[in-house]
Design a protein around this motif. Structure first.
Motif, PDB file in Angstrom:
ATOM      1  N   ALA A 149       0.832  -1.204   0.000  1.00 16.88           N
ATOM      2  CA  ALA A 149       0.000   0.000   0.000  1.00 16.88           C
ATOM      3  C   ALA A 149       0.867   1.255   0.000  1.00 16.88           C
ATOM      4  O   ALA A 149       0.603   2.211  -0.747  1.00 16.88           O
ATOM      5  CB  ALA A 149      -0.924  -0.007   1.211  1.00 16.88           C
ATOM      6  N   LEU A 150       1.909   1.266   0.815  1.00 21.79           N
ATOM      7  CA  LEU A 150       2.768   2.443   0.886  1.00 21.79           C
ATOM      8  C   LEU A 150       3.473   2.697  -0.448  1.00 21.79           C
ATOM      9  O   LEU A 150       3.696   3.857  -0.837  1.00 21.79           O
ATOM     10  CB  LEU A 150       3.803   2.276   1.996  1.00 21.79           C
ATOM     11  N   ALA A 151       3.798   1.615  -1.163  1.00 21.65           N
ATOM     12  CA  ALA A 151       4.470   1.768  -2.454  1.00 21.65           C
ATOM     13  C   ALA A 151       3.558   2.417  -3.497  1.00 21.65           C
ATOM     14  O   ALA A 151       4.048   2.995  -4.477  1.00 21.65           O
ATOM     15  CB  ALA A 151       4.950   0.404  -2.950  1.00 21.65           C
ATOM     16  N   ARG A 152       2.249   2.334  -3.281  1.00 24.00           N
ATOM     17  CA  ARG A 152       1.304   2.912  -4.242  1.00 24.00           C
ATOM     18  C   ARG A 152       1.011   4.385  -3.962  1.00 24.00           C
ATOM     19  O   ARG A 152       0.324   5.035  -4.745  1.00 24.00           O
ATOM     20  CB  ARG A 152      -0.007   2.123  -4.213  1.00 24.00           C
ATOM     21  N   LEU A 153       1.524   4.914  -2.881  1.00 27.09           N
ATOM     22  CA  LEU A 153       1.249   6.301  -2.506  1.00 27.09           C
ATOM     23  C   LEU A 153       2.474   7.165  -2.815  1.00 27.09           C
ATOM     24  O   LEU A 153       3.584   6.863  -2.359  1.00 27.09           O
ATOM     25  CB  LEU A 153       0.905   6.388  -1.014  1.00 27.09           C
TER      26      LEU A 153
ATOM     27  N   ASP B 112       2.761  10.487  -2.066  1.00 22.82           N
ATOM     28  CA  ASP B 112       2.974  11.544  -1.090  1.00 22.82           C
ATOM     29  C   ASP B 112       3.545  10.966   0.207  1.00 22.82           C
ATOM     30  O   ASP B 112       2.946  10.080   0.823  1.00 22.82           O
ATOM     31  CB  ASP B 112       1.653  12.255  -0.805  1.00 22.82           C
ATOM     32  N   GLU B 113       4.692  11.475   0.641  1.00 27.58           N
ATOM     33  CA  GLU B 113       5.358  10.944   1.831  1.00 27.58           C
ATOM     34  C   GLU B 113       4.530  11.174   3.087  1.00 27.58           C
ATOM     35  O   GLU B 113       4.467  10.313   3.983  1.00 27.58           O
ATOM     36  CB  GLU B 113       6.734  11.575   1.986  1.00 27.58           C
ATOM     37  N   VAL B 114       3.894  12.341   3.189  1.00 26.29           N
ATOM     38  CA  VAL B 114       3.060  12.610   4.362  1.00 26.29           C
ATOM     39  C   VAL B 114       1.908  11.615   4.432  1.00 26.29           C
ATOM     40  O   VAL B 114       1.620  11.052   5.497  1.00 26.29           O
ATOM     41  CB  VAL B 114       2.529  14.058   4.334  1.00 26.29           C
ATOM     42  N   MET B 115       1.267  11.373   3.304  1.00 25.06           N
ATOM     43  CA  MET B 115       0.161  10.410   3.284  1.00 25.06           C
ATOM     44  C   MET B 115       0.643   9.016   3.654  1.00 25.06           C
ATOM     45  O   MET B 115      -0.047   8.272   4.353  1.00 25.06           O
ATOM     46  CB  MET B 115      -0.501  10.401   1.906  1.00 25.06           C
ATOM     47  N   ARG B 116       1.842   8.653   3.221  1.00 25.85           N
ATOM     48  CA  ARG B 116       2.371   7.336   3.587  1.00 25.85           C
ATOM     49  C   ARG B 116       2.524   7.221   5.097  1.00 25.85           C
ATOM     50  O   ARG B 116       2.219   6.175   5.685  1.00 25.85           O
ATOM     51  CB  ARG B 116       3.724   7.102   2.903  1.00 25.85           C
ATOM     52  N   ARG B 117       3.000   8.280   5.738  1.00 22.58           N
ATOM     53  CA  ARG B 117       3.155   8.228   7.192  1.00 22.58           C
ATOM     54  C   ARG B 117       1.803   8.090   7.881  1.00 22.58           C
ATOM     55  O   ARG B 117       1.668   7.345   8.857  1.00 22.58           O
ATOM     56  CB  ARG B 117       3.890   9.478   7.683  1.00 22.58           C
TER      57      ARG B 117
END
Length: 369
Positions: free
Chosen positions: A240-244, A246-251
């Protein structure tokens, strides 16, 4: 709640609802996730008597004067939490009589202990009692949440109202925020020589401000990108994180997904009967709120660090963030020492002195008379 804390006046109905702390599961409630709050001994008490006209008058200690409103009036300020309950009940089709209401409370305000939910749930109980309506307790949190979301305008989840309504003495409330299924998980700390020390950092916060709403929007946007109904449905975090982009959204996503798992792990530990095991989970939760969700402030971080250094098994912020309270799991005979360590750390940092008190899981909404 002592007799001296009851509201003045002859009332037809008097009910109490407690504040709450969240043992773990911060900000997973509006992602259809899992939470583990418990009700506090601190309560809001509401007394009410019927009136023949379709209007409501409310007074509350700490606020000057009475507020009176009719069925179609929009109310602002502290009384909006009362008017919102009237509105939500009427919107749900309940015939709610006019009433005079009086409120007293020892739930600290602005500390992340859900003083607003305590007001909503106690007011609702009184109004339903005056109307002679038997609305099941399990249904009431949704009504109170609607009052706060749609009338007051605070984008809270279902946790606060659920804990205030459904809490049980000696138990934490394991709540599935999607299905609303609940389990009362035994949480008898005294039997294990433990205690929960609550430290009010005195750094105020407000749920209606933009930062809280921004976190919620970020989670909802991420769920759309990931094509899931809510972040609770993410099963492959790395994928899931690889598909995002934006770094803030990943956090933000990483916090919610890992926090959900921490709730499940905490419940497993409590079911196994060793509350000390939840300490590292509490601390990991705080670290995630600090680094990934970015909702802590120096005062609450200082409480956590000082409590851990003084021997707490775990510590974490509770509430909406940007201030409020910290929970520390400590040996019962170490409460004073941990509190002293926190006070010393605050003095060294030049912060306003904190308040501290020990809490045990208490009863949810209940009738006094």
């Amino acid at each position: 709640m002592s007799v001296e804390r009851l509201p003045d006046g002859p009332f037809d109905s008097v009910w109490a609802s407690p504040g709450r702390v969240n043992l773990i599961g911060e900000h997973t409630d509006y992602n259809d996730g899992f939470v583990l709050p418990f009700a506090l001994p601190h309560c809001t008490v509401v007394g009410g008597r019927r009136r023949d006209t379709p209007s409501w008058t409310v007074t509350s200690e700490g606020y000057e004067g009475a507020v009176t409103f009719g069925p179609d009036e929009k109310v602002e300020g502290w009384a909006a939490y009362v008017a919102g309950v009237v509105w939500a009940l009427r919107e749900a089709g309940h015939d709610i009589p006019g009433a005079e209401l009086s409120i007293v409370s020892d739930v600290p305000t602005g500390a992340g202990l859900s003083s607003s939910a305590a007001i909503e749930c106690a007011v609702m109980a009184v109004l339903l009692d005056l109307a002679g309506l038997d609305v099941p307790m399990a249904v009431r949190p949704r009504l109170a949440q609607r009052a706060e979301n749609e009338y007051v305008g605070a984008p809270t989840g279902i946790m606060d109202q659920s804990a205030s309504t459904l809490g049980r003495t000696g138990h934490a409330l394991f709540l599935d925020c999607r299905s609303l299924a609940t389990e009362q998980v035994p949480f008898d700390l005294a039997a294990q020589g433990l205690a929960i020390l609550v430290v009010d950092s005195k750094a105020p916060h407000a749920h209606v401000t933009g930062e809280y709403a921004a976190r919620r929007r970020s989670c909802e946007e991420a769920a759309k990108i990931l094509d899931v109904a809510a972040l609770r449905d993410v099963t492959d975090l790395d994928g899931a994180l690889a598909r995002l982009d934006d770094e803030v959204m990943r956090r933000r996503v990483r916090h919610v997904v890992t926090e959900n798992q921490r709730v499940l792990d905490t419940v497993d530990a409590l079911r196994a009967g060793d509350a000390r095991e939840i300490g590292p989970l509490m601390t990991a939760s705080h670290t995630s709120m600090r680094d990934d969700y970015e909702i802590t402030v120096p005062q609450v971080d200082t409480v956590v660090d000082a409590a851990l250094a003084a021997g707490a098994y775990g510590a974490r912020m509770t509430g909406g963030g940007f201030g409020g309270c910290v929970l520390a799991l400590v040996d019962a005979d170490r409460c004073d020492a941990v509190e002293a360590a926190v006070r010393e750390a605050f003095a060294d940092a030049g912060f306003t002195p904190p308040d501290a008190f020990v809490v045990t899981p208490a009863e949810g909404t209940h009738k006094i008379r």
